[in-house]
Design a protein around this motif. Structure first.
Motif, PDB file in Angstrom:
ATOM      1  N   GLY A   9       0.811  -1.235   0.000  1.00  0.00           N
ATOM      2  CA  GLY A   9       0.000   0.000   0.000  1.00  0.00           C
ATOM      3  C   GLY A   9       0.834   1.270   0.000  1.00  0.00           C
ATOM      4  O   GLY A   9       0.408   2.298  -0.515  1.00  0.00           O
ATOM      5  N   ALA A  10       2.045   1.204   0.543  1.00  0.00           N
ATOM      6  CA  ALA A  10       2.868   2.410   0.662  1.00  0.00           C
ATOM      7  C   ALA A  10       3.545   2.801  -0.644  1.00  0.00           C
ATOM      8  O   ALA A  10       4.068   3.909  -0.757  1.00  0.00           O
ATOM      9  N   VAL A  11       3.557   1.895  -1.633  1.00  0.00           N
ATOM     10  CA  VAL A  11       4.235   2.210  -2.899  1.00  0.00           C
ATOM     11  C   VAL A  11       3.347   2.039  -4.136  1.00  0.00           C
ATOM     12  O   VAL A  11       3.774   2.344  -5.250  1.00  0.00           O
ATOM     13  N   THR A  45       2.275  12.545  -1.062  1.00  0.00           N
ATOM     14  CA  THR A  45       2.024  13.020   0.302  1.00  0.00           C
ATOM     15  C   THR A  45       1.494  11.873   1.151  1.00  0.00           C
ATOM     16  O   THR A  45       0.641  11.105   0.692  1.00  0.00           O
ATOM     17  N   SER A  46       2.007  11.763   2.361  1.00  0.00           N
ATOM     18  CA  SER A  46       1.446  10.840   3.355  1.00  0.00           C
ATOM     19  C   SER A  46       0.945  11.688   4.513  1.00  0.00           C
ATOM     20  O   SER A  46       1.663  12.584   4.976  1.00  0.00           O
ATOM     21  N   GLY A  47      -0.278  11.414   4.971  1.00  0.00           N
ATOM     22  CA  GLY A  47      -0.814  12.238   6.051  1.00  0.00           C
ATOM     23  C   GLY A  47      -1.691  11.458   7.001  1.00  0.00           C
ATOM     24  O   GLY A  47      -2.279  10.438   6.629  1.00  0.00           O
ATOM     25  N   SER A  58       9.228   8.565  -4.565  1.00  0.00           N
ATOM     26  CA  SER A  58       8.464   9.613  -3.886  1.00  0.00           C
ATOM     27  C   SER A  58       7.441   8.978  -2.929  1.00  0.00           C
ATOM     28  O   SER A  58       7.275   9.443  -1.805  1.00  0.00           O
ATOM     29  N   ASP A  59       6.790   7.898  -3.360  1.00  0.00           N
ATOM     30  CA  ASP A  59       5.758   7.274  -2.529  1.00  0.00           C
ATOM     31  C   ASP A  59       6.375   6.549  -1.323  1.00  0.00           C
ATOM     32  O   ASP A  59       5.912   6.695  -0.179  1.00  0.00           O
ATOM     33  N   ALA A  60       7.426   5.779  -1.577  1.00  0.00           N
ATOM     34  CA  ALA A  60       8.067   5.053  -0.469  1.00  0.00           C
ATOM     35  C   ALA A  60       8.615   6.048   0.561  1.00  0.00           C
ATOM     36  O   ALA A  60       8.444   5.867   1.770  1.00  0.00           O
ATOM     37  N   LEU A  61       9.224   7.116   0.055  1.00  0.00           N
ATOM     38  CA  LEU A  61       9.820   8.096   0.971  1.00  0.00           C
ATOM     39  C   LEU A  61       8.782   8.833   1.803  1.00  0.00           C
ATOM     40  O   LEU A  61       9.027   9.133   2.973  1.00  0.00           O
ATOM     41  N   SER A  62       7.625   9.142   1.199  1.00  0.00           N
ATOM     42  CA  SER A  62       6.639   9.911   1.974  1.00  0.00           C
ATOM     43  C   SER A  62       6.183   9.081   3.176  1.00  0.00           C
ATOM     44  O   SER A  62       6.042   9.609   4.284  1.00  0.00           O
ATOM     45  N   THR A  63       5.997   7.788   2.972  1.00  0.00           N
ATOM     46  CA  THR A  63       5.598   6.927   4.094  1.00  0.00           C
ATOM     47  C   THR A  63       6.727   6.827   5.115  1.00  0.00           C
ATOM     48  O   THR A  63       6.506   6.987   6.321  1.00  0.00           O
ATOM     49  N   ALA A  64       7.950   6.583   4.621  1.00  0.00           N
ATOM     50  CA  ALA A  64       9.094   6.427   5.534  1.00  0.00           C
ATOM     51  C   ALA A  64       9.328   7.703   6.350  1.00  0.00           C
ATOM     52  O   ALA A  64       9.536   7.651   7.567  1.00  0.00           O
TER      53      ALA A  64
HETATM   54 MG    MG Z   1       3.747   6.132   0.340  1.00  0.00          MG
END
Ligand code: MG
Ligand code: AMP
Length: 340
Positions: free
Chosen positions: A176-178, A247-249, A291-297
């Motif tokens: 889900g995070a990527v 963005t992760s929020g 970008s997606d993996a990093l926003s979660t991390a």
């Molecule tokens: Mg993500």
């Protein structure tokens, strides 16, 4: 002779105007895929809008054939079903690349980013509660349940070698995070291979990919939601050409009980929603997966460690803290305009 020359030049110019490339039409398409709203703005010479439809098909296939944890048609589902097999499971080349990227991020984030948290993600099922699928009576899992689920997690216990994946019994992958990041990379490849499209901005929930340019030469504008009031923005990124914004929020998917917000981003140390003082993280990168993996991390790691990780990965980051403070990497400042 002079007159003949002047007439010829005029004729040539007229012909150029009549036959030159038409200004691309703008096509806007809103639909749903991968559990989120997809808004496409395409500038294309193909006014039939086939491209928008083809992009939706591409996203549908990505979900059903590759990434879904829930659908038994997907590769992830099959890999999870094969957990514990001594011979492991063969993975497709694209899945191998995704999983290798996830393992790399697990290392770089010192374990904060972990796609083997499936058992814990399933136990909380924040997605289900947020979507109203589980009724009204939410209660957080008990410590004992969390400890049991955590025992089944840990990316360090999975093995990926030469196209084969070994997952210990009971482990569940959750990508889900990527997912949206992979989707953005696929969309960019599609756009690059479509000669009709001169520019595009496509949002997938909290992720945005930009490509090419607008016919009027204006830049792409990507708003960053204000976590305290998601109807407003804290600012805008002004971008040219190809970019990926994720963005992760804590406001994206959550359930509230007794004034406590339980959101969907899990700290692998506690098995509980991450509590690093961050309400939202936005990453700007040249690659969707990253970008997606990093926003979660970065959401889990918080400001200081998250900033260092983004720098290590060559991406820009902006944090909005739970008390509304905004901090960003130096490079991000060049693209960010504060909302008035
Ligand atoms: Mg993500
Ligand atoms: P995102 O919205 O991109 O930050 O991704 C959040 C989703 O990633 C969650 O809904 C879970 O499916 C999954 N997830 C939650 N915690 C983690 C974590 N620590 N590492 C990797 N994936 C996670």
């Amino acid at each position: 002779m002079k007159k003949f020359f002047a007439v010829s030049v005029c004729m040539f110019m007229l012909l150029c105007c009549a036959c030159g490339p038409a200004r691309p039409a703008q096509i806007t398409n809103t639909d749903t895929a991968m559990g989120t709203v997809i808004v496409q703005k395409l500038y294309t010479a193909d006014s039939q809008g086939r491209a928008a439809q083809e992009i939706m098909e591409l996203l549908g296939k990505l979900e059903t054939q590759e990434l879904s944890r829930r659908l038994d048609t997907s590769e992830v589902w099959n890999l999870n079903a094969g957990a514990g097999r001594p011979e492991g499971c063969t993975v497709s080349p694209s899945m191998e690349e995704i999983l290798a990227g996830c393992l790399d991020m697990w290392h770089k984030s010192q374990g904060a980013f972990d796609v083997t948290l499936g058992p814990v993600v399933e136990l909380w099922d924040i997605d289900g509660w947020a979507a109203g699928e589980n009724g009204e009576d939410f209660s957080p899992p008990e410590d004992r349940q969390l400890a049991e689920a955590l025992e089944r997690c840990g990316a360090g216990r999975m093995e990926l070698r030469e196209g084969v994946l070994w997952l210990p019994e009971g482990m569940l992958l959750d990508l889900g995070a990527v997912g949206k990041g992979v989707a953005m990379d696929r969309i960019l490849s599609y756009l690059q291979g479509n000669n009709n499209i001169t520019g595009a901005i496509i949002s997938l929930g909290g992720s945005v990919v930009t490509y090419g340019s607008k016919p009027d030469g204006d830049c792409w504008k990507v708003g960053i939601a204000n976590p305290a009031d998601t109807a407003s923005i804290v600012g805008t990124l002004m971008l040219e050409g190809e970019w990926f914004v994720s963005t992760s929020g804590d406001y994206e998917r959550y359930v509230e009980l007794d004034g406590v917000r339980y959101h969907h981003i899990i700290d692998p140390v506690t098995g509980r929603p991450a509590d690093s003082g961050i309400a939202g993280v936005t990453i700007l990168a040249g690659n969707g997966f990253l970008s997606d993996a990093l926003s979660t991390a970065c959401f889990i790691l918080g400001e200081e460690k998250g900033m260092a990780l983004a720098e290590l990965c060559g991406a820009e980051v902006l944090f909005v803290s739970t008390d509304g403070r905004i901090t960003m990497s130096r490079g991000m400042e060049a693209y960010f305009e504060t909302a008035e």
